[in-house]
Every structure is written in C-alpha cells, then in structure tokens.
Design a protein around this motif. Structure first.
Motif, mmCIF file in Angstrom:
data_model
loop_
_atom_site.group_PDB
_atom_site.id
_atom_site.type_symbol
_atom_site.label_atom_id
_atom_site.label_comp_id
_atom_site.label_asym_id
_atom_site.label_seq_id
_atom_site.Cartn_x
_atom_site.Cartn_y
_atom_site.Cartn_z
ATOM 1 N N SER A 72 37.176 32.548 35.014
ATOM 2 C CA SER A 72 38.127 33.442 34.678
ATOM 3 C C SER A 72 37.964 34.805 35.075
ATOM 4 C CB SER A 72 37.928 33.610 33.186
ATOM 5 O OG SER A 72 38.026 32.470 32.419
ATOM 6 N N ARG A 73 36.822 35.023 35.667
ATOM 7 C CA ARG A 73 36.549 36.582 36.395
ATOM 8 C C ARG A 73 37.379 36.744 37.942
ATOM 9 N NH1 ARG A 73 30.009 37.936 35.928
ATOM 10 N NH2 ARG A 73 29.921 37.299 33.839
ATOM 11 N N PHE A 74 37.621 38.024 37.889
ATOM 12 C CA PHE A 74 38.374 38.348 39.081
ATOM 13 C C PHE A 74 37.753 38.037 40.292
ATOM 14 C CE2 PHE A 74 40.049 41.340 36.001
ATOM 15 C CZ PHE A 74 41.381 40.763 35.504
ATOM 16 N N SER A 75 36.331 38.423 40.352
ATOM 17 C CA SER A 75 35.589 38.043 41.585
ATOM 18 C C SER A 75 35.506 36.783 42.339
ATOM 19 C CB SER A 75 33.940 38.673 41.060
ATOM 20 O OG SER A 75 33.518 37.563 39.869
ATOM 21 N N PRO A 81 42.423 39.052 52.048
ATOM 22 C CA PRO A 81 43.999 38.588 52.703
ATOM 23 C C PRO A 81 43.775 37.708 53.709
ATOM 24 C CG PRO A 81 43.629 40.885 52.325
ATOM 25 C CD PRO A 81 42.487 40.465 52.013
ATOM 26 N N THR A 82 42.416 37.701 54.293
ATOM 27 C CA THR A 82 42.400 36.729 55.504
ATOM 28 C C THR A 82 42.184 35.360 54.848
ATOM 29 O OG1 THR A 82 40.903 38.220 56.833
ATOM 30 C CG2 THR A 82 40.674 36.022 57.005
ATOM 31 N N GLN A 83 41.299 35.162 53.591
ATOM 32 C CA GLN A 83 41.146 33.836 52.948
ATOM 33 C C GLN A 83 42.723 33.314 52.460
ATOM 34 O OE1 GLN A 83 38.075 35.613 50.533
ATOM 35 N NE2 GLN A 83 37.014 33.565 50.841
ATOM 36 N N VAL A 84 43.328 34.371 51.858
ATOM 37 C CA VAL A 84 44.664 34.024 51.382
ATOM 38 C C VAL A 84 45.594 33.328 52.395
ATOM 39 C CG1 VAL A 84 46.934 34.812 50.375
ATOM 40 C CG2 VAL A 84 44.549 35.716 49.477
ATOM 41 N N GLY A 102 47.276 32.117 44.115
ATOM 42 C CA GLY A 102 47.378 32.109 42.691
ATOM 43 C C GLY A 102 46.746 33.263 42.108
ATOM 44 N N GLY A 103 45.478 33.574 42.880
ATOM 45 C CA GLY A 103 44.767 34.628 42.228
ATOM 46 C C GLY A 103 45.617 36.073 42.356
ATOM 47 N N TYR A 104 46.171 36.087 43.486
ATOM 48 C CA TYR A 104 47.124 37.423 43.772
ATOM 49 C C TYR A 104 48.277 37.430 42.883
ATOM 50 C CZ TYR A 104 44.915 39.022 48.047
ATOM 51 O OH TYR A 104 43.987 39.412 48.902
ATOM 52 N N MET A 105 48.526 36.435 42.389
ATOM 53 C CA MET A 105 49.796 36.101 41.238
ATOM 54 C C MET A 105 49.298 36.547 40.047
ATOM 55 S SD MET A 105 53.076 35.448 40.301
ATOM 56 C CE MET A 105 53.567 34.480 41.579
#
Length: 227
Positions: A72-75, A81-84, A102-105
């Motif tokens: 649940s942690r943002f980390s 961006p490279t990984q995305v 999905g994390g960016y969403m």
C-alpha cells in the motif's frame, strides 16, 4: 505414459492487499456514487456529508501510503518514468500489487480528489449551500473555485473510466484485479511468490479514528444537526 506436471507451473495464492486498503477502495467507490447522486438531486447537505467522509478516506490513504503495509506504500508502486515506459513496452509482464502504470493512476486519482475536496470547501451554489471556508475568500475567488470544482469532476470521471477499462483489460488477460481487491489474495506462479510485510489493522484504525474525530467534530456535526 502420463506426463508429470511441472510444479513451478502451478498457481499459488499469496496475500497482496490488507483489509484497510480494500475497505478504503470500496468505501471510496460508494462515497463517489453518493456524491454524484446528491449533486444530481440537489441534496447538498448530504453532498457535504459524503464529501467530508471522503476527506477522511483520502487523508487515511495518504498516511497509509507512507506508513502502511508494504503493497500500500507509495514507495512500493510509484516507479520512475523509465520503469513505467519499460512496462508499457512489455504489458504482458504481470505485477504483484499495482503495476508501474497503475501506480501513476493511483497518484493521479488521489491528486484529483484532493483538488475536488479542496475547491469544495470554498464552493457555493449561490442559493442555500456554502463550503465551510467560503467566507474566508472573496466572492470572485469563490466563484472561480466553484467553477473548478464542477470542471474537475469531469476529470475525475475520465480517470474513473480509464481505471474501469484497465481493470477489464487486465481481466481479459487473466489478471483478476477485482477478485484480489475483494479477498486480498492473488494467484501467482511458484517462482513469483513474495511474502509482503503488513501493518497491524490497529494502526489503520487509530489513523481513521483520529481523522474521523477531527472531521466529524469540525465539519460533519454542524451539518448533521440540520438534517
């Protein structure tokens, strides 16, 4: 001669989502539905109550993203961006928890909801209902923030539609996101098994209790007394 199944090809269930995160997810959907309904029918007092309930949830989710369970942690799910971009090029690679895109969403949804709640504190329908901070700004600024509050809702609808489409797409690909958010468990291959660290539900309950106490006392109680 019978074939022997490769044990690594079997699927096993692992815990991915804790109960506080799952309750947040489904409660947020219910409150967003209530907010839409109350605005459509002009029940602005209920609209404010639902909004303040959502304020508690968003405040909790931000704190839980900092001190909560591992997944649940943002980390854990906010990637570079490279990984995305690498994930976008190879979307068939499944992620346990939120995938990089999905994390960016998740972050975008939280930011849009914060903007919606913040502008709502200053908004007015110019008839009966005013946000609790309306009197602290000029009428011109309040009008601008009211307009932003209404327009931002369209952005919220767009993000919600994109989220639903993504869930459907993953479901077609065999990644059952809805089931995992209901049960907390997800089926993965043996080689993908990971044991995540989960925080006590007491910590989540304490955070919600403190936030709810503040919001109920200063925002919800004055409205409830008029219902």
């Amino acid at each position: 001669m019978s074939s022997v199944e490769n044990p690594k090809s079997a699927q096993v269930k692992i815990k991915v989502w804790d109960l506080p995160t799952r309750l947040f997810h489904w409660s947020m959907i219910a409150l967003l539905g209530g907010l839409w309904w109350s605005a459509e029918v002009g029940e602005m007092q209920w609209h404010q109550v639902f909004a303040y309930g959502l304020l508690i949830l968003i405040g909790f989710r931000i704190l839980w993203g900092l001190v909560g369970s591992e997944t649940s942690r943002f980390s854990h799910f906010v990637k570079s961006p490279t990984q995305v971009l690498a994930y976008v090029r190879q979307p068939e690679r499944r992620s346990i928890g939120h995938n990089p895109l999905g994390g960016y969403m998740v972050v975008a949804m939280i930011l849009v909801l914060v903007a919606q709640l913040t502008t709502g504190l200053f908004a007015t329908d110019e008839i009966f209902t005013e946000g609790p901070l309306y009197s602290y700004v000029s009428s011109e600024l309040a009008g601008t923030l009211t307009w932003l509050h209404k327009q931002n809702f369209n952005l919220l609808l767009l993000l919600a539609a994109l989220h639903i489409l993504a869930v459907i797409w993953h479901g077609i690909k065999g990644d059952k996101l809805v089931g995992a958010m209901i049960t907390g468990y997800k089926s993965v291959s043996h080689e993908s098994v990971i044991e995540f660290k989960f925080r006590s539900g007491f910590v989540a309950l304490t955070l919600v209790g403190v936030l709810a106490g503040l919001v109920v006392n200063y925002l919800i109680w004055p409205i409830a007394a008029m219902l």
